[in-house]
Write a protein that holds these residues in place. Structure first.
Motif, PDB file in Angstrom:
ATOM      1  N   ALA A  45       0.783  -1.069   0.264  1.00 16.59           N
ATOM      2  CA  ALA A  45      -0.333  -0.388   0.142  1.00 16.59           C
ATOM      3  C   ALA A  45       0.584   1.187   0.406  1.00 16.59           C
ATOM      4  O   ALA A  45       0.773   1.946   1.007  1.00 16.59           O
ATOM      5  N   PRO A  46       1.910   1.286  -1.150  1.00 13.84           N
ATOM      6  CA  PRO A  46       2.587   2.884  -0.792  1.00 13.84           C
ATOM      7  C   PRO A  46       1.425   4.242  -0.760  1.00 13.84           C
ATOM      8  O   PRO A  46       2.194   5.411  -0.271  1.00 13.84           O
ATOM      9  N   ARG A  47       0.275   3.762  -1.417  1.00 13.61           N
ATOM     10  CA  ARG A  47      -0.472   5.444  -1.045  1.00 13.61           C
ATOM     11  C   ARG A  47      -0.503   5.543   0.452  1.00 13.61           C
ATOM     12  O   ARG A  47      -0.515   6.745   0.204  1.00 13.61           O
ATOM     13  N   LEU A  48      -0.211   4.704   1.090  1.00 14.94           N
ATOM     14  CA  LEU A  48      -0.306   5.123   2.738  1.00 14.94           C
ATOM     15  C   LEU A  48       0.933   6.093   3.268  1.00 14.94           C
ATOM     16  O   LEU A  48       0.949   5.596   4.501  1.00 14.94           O
ATOM     17  N   ARG A  49       1.729   5.812   2.611  1.00 13.21           N
ATOM     18  CA  ARG A  49       3.203   6.159   2.922  1.00 13.21           C
ATOM     19  C   ARG A  49       2.653   7.880   3.826  1.00 13.21           C
ATOM     20  O   ARG A  49       3.232   7.955   4.419  1.00 13.21           O
ATOM     21  N   PRO A  50       2.140   7.984   3.100  1.00 11.23           N
ATOM     22  CA  PRO A  50       2.285   9.551   3.670  1.00 11.23           C
ATOM     23  C   PRO A  50       1.608   9.102   4.906  1.00 11.23           C
ATOM     24  O   PRO A  50       1.816  10.458   5.978  1.00 11.23           O
ATOM     25  N   LEU A  51       0.476   9.519   4.944  1.00 12.27           N
ATOM     26  CA  LEU A  51      -0.523   9.281   5.973  1.00 12.27           C
ATOM     27  C   LEU A  51       0.280   8.152   7.490  1.00 12.27           C
ATOM     28  O   LEU A  51       0.268   9.122   8.481  1.00 12.27           O
ATOM     29  N   MET A  52       1.056   7.240   7.050  1.00 15.77           N
ATOM     30  CA  MET A  52       2.011   6.545   7.989  1.00 15.77           C
ATOM     31  C   MET A  52       2.586   7.515   8.200  1.00 15.77           C
ATOM     32  O   MET A  52       3.208   7.384   9.333  1.00 15.77           O
ATOM     33  N   GLU A  53       3.068   8.118   7.414  1.00 16.83           N
ATOM     34  CA  GLU A  53       4.426   8.881   7.937  1.00 16.83           C
ATOM     35  C   GLU A  53       4.401  10.447   9.265  1.00 16.83           C
ATOM     36  O   GLU A  53       4.341  10.237   9.993  1.00 16.83           O
ATOM     37  N   VAL A  54       2.840  11.152   8.421  1.00 21.52           N
ATOM     38  CA  VAL A  54       2.134  11.615   9.844  1.00 21.52           C
ATOM     39  C   VAL A  54       1.741  10.924  11.041  1.00 21.52           C
ATOM     40  O   VAL A  54       2.062  11.750  12.163  1.00 21.52           O
ATOM     41  N   LEU A  55       1.618   9.799  11.313  1.00 22.67           N
ATOM     42  CA  LEU A  55       0.907   9.620  12.370  1.00 22.67           C
ATOM     43  C   LEU A  55       2.349   8.984  13.205  1.00 22.67           C
ATOM     44  O   LEU A  55       1.895   8.943  14.545  1.00 22.67           O
ATOM     45  N   CYS A  56       2.926   8.916  12.149  1.00 22.26           N
ATOM     46  CA  CYS A  56       4.503   8.870  12.976  1.00 22.26           C
ATOM     47  C   CYS A  56       5.650   9.381  13.928  1.00 22.26           C
ATOM     48  O   CYS A  56       6.261   9.433  14.805  1.00 22.26           O
ATOM     49  N   THR A  57       4.806  10.626  12.691  1.00 19.09           N
ATOM     50  CA  THR A  57       5.615  11.622  13.442  1.00 19.09           C
ATOM     51  C   THR A  57       4.805  12.382  14.586  1.00 19.09           C
ATOM     52  O   THR A  57       5.083  13.638  15.281  1.00 19.09           O
ATOM     53  N   LEU A  58       3.228  12.184  14.054  1.00 15.06           N
ATOM     54  CA  LEU A  58       2.436  13.102  15.513  1.00 15.06           C
ATOM     55  C   LEU A  58       2.736  13.495  16.439  1.00 15.06           C
ATOM     56  O   LEU A  58       2.445  14.408  17.461  1.00 15.06           O
ATOM     57  N   PRO A  59       3.876  12.063  17.646  1.00 13.61           N
ATOM     58  CA  PRO A  59       3.744  12.620  18.376  1.00 13.61           C
ATOM     59  C   PRO A  59       5.144  13.798  19.363  1.00 13.61           C
ATOM     60  O   PRO A  59       5.345  14.228  20.642  1.00 13.61           O
ATOM     61  N   LEU A  60       5.719  14.161  17.953  1.00 17.25           N
ATOM     62  CA  LEU A  60       6.134  14.981  18.522  1.00 17.25           C
ATOM     63  C   LEU A  60       5.800  16.852  18.762  1.00 17.25           C
ATOM     64  O   LEU A  60       6.303  17.723  19.379  1.00 17.25           O
ATOM     65  N   VAL A  61       4.667  16.330  18.017  1.00 13.96           N
ATOM     66  CA  VAL A  61       3.776  17.572  17.996  1.00 13.96           C
ATOM     67  C   VAL A  61       3.141  18.161  19.453  1.00 13.96           C
ATOM     68  O   VAL A  61       2.582  19.000  20.231  1.00 13.96           O
TER      69      VAL A  61
END
Length: 280
Positions: free
Chosen positions: A98-114
């Motif tokens: 599911a390469p189209r989900l990469r942007p969504l996964m990146e946002v979810l994984c970096t969300l703890p920084l916020v």
């Protein structure tokens, strides 16, 4: 003459970057070593007794030192294993299927920084208190109490997994970008390899450097994390250092220096080991 002039210009242009590199290196070394040297001098010198290494001799006999250090190391090991087991298969699945989900996964994984740590731990504390009341009549009440065991607080492991997820994701993503994952996986699968075999014997060996970086980032964060553990009422290594600092300043600084040197030695050992592997 023209050729000599050209050579002089080339040698001059080559020597200038070397000089600036040396200056930058010295400035960086001073930036890191001067505070460390000042801290070391603070731990070994007092106006009354002069130079003494008694602060370092007190470490092994200090109350809570061994227990808090072992607790932090065990929490770090559990966090490393859990976050890698969660992140690596998920990133591979997204990259392969599911390469189209990469942007969504990146946002979810970096969300703890916020999310600020104080807000994060406030939510955990509220959830634990509410969950204890709600789950009291159910069999899950014992599980909720078990994850808060002071001997090994699993709730800290779960919290640390969330906190280190952005750094682990970046390290693994950088490693996956340097290899053709799809070709390697398809080749292994076409030869009859199972998915666990592909993950353990094909993907992981090609991600050793990325896995080492993710592991040591996790280790450094867990050893230095204070806010979550303190507000939840636990005493791992970082909380113990702050507690000791109130009464024994030299001892707390000595512990910090030794922990920093320990992490540096581990990083150097892993870097040299991977350097030898690449050389072979």
């Amino acid at each position: 003459m023209a050729a000599l002039t050209g050579l002089e210009r080339v040698s001059g242009s080559v020597s200038r970057p070397r000089v600036w590199r040396g200056v930058a290196f010295l400035m960086a070394a001073a930036y890191f070593l001067v505070p460390l040297g000042a801290s070391l001098w603070y731990t070994i010198y007092t106006p009354a007794t002069g130079v003494s290494f008694s602060a370092y001799g007190e470490l092994l006999t200090a109350e809570g030192f061994v227990h808090s250090l072992l607790l932090s190391l065990s929490l770090a090991a559990a966090t490393i294993v859990l976050v890698l087991l969660l992140a690596l298969p998920a990133m591979l699945a997204v990259r392969l299927f599911a390469p189209r989900l990469r942007p969504l996964m990146e946002v979810l994984c970096t969300l703890p920084l916020v999310v600020p740590p104080i807000t994060f731990v406030a939510g955990i504390g509220t959830s634990l208190r509410t969950g204890t009341d709600v789950l009291a009549p159910t069999p899950f009440w014992g599980t909720l109490i078990a994850v808060q065991d002071p001997a090994f607080p699993t709730v800290l492991v779960l919290a640390y997994v969330v906190l280190v997820l952005p750094f682990v994701y970046r390290s693994l993503d950088a490693g996956l970008r340097t290899m053709d994952v799809r070709t390697l996986v398809e080749a292994a699968r076409s030869l009859g390899a199972s998915w666990p075999y592909v993950l353990a014997r094909v993907v992981v060996p090609n991600l050793r450097s990325a896995l080492a970086s993710a592991s040591f980032l996790t280790l450094a964060l867990v050893l230095g994390e204070y806010t979550v553990a303190s507000l939840l009422g636990y005493q791992p290594f970082a909380v113990w250092i702050v507690t000791v600092a109130g009464s024994k300043g030299q001892l707390s600084v000595a512990v910090s220096i030794l922990s920093l040197l320990l992490i540096w030695l581990l990083l150097l050992a892993v870097s040299s080991a991977f350097g030898k592997e690449k050389g072979k």
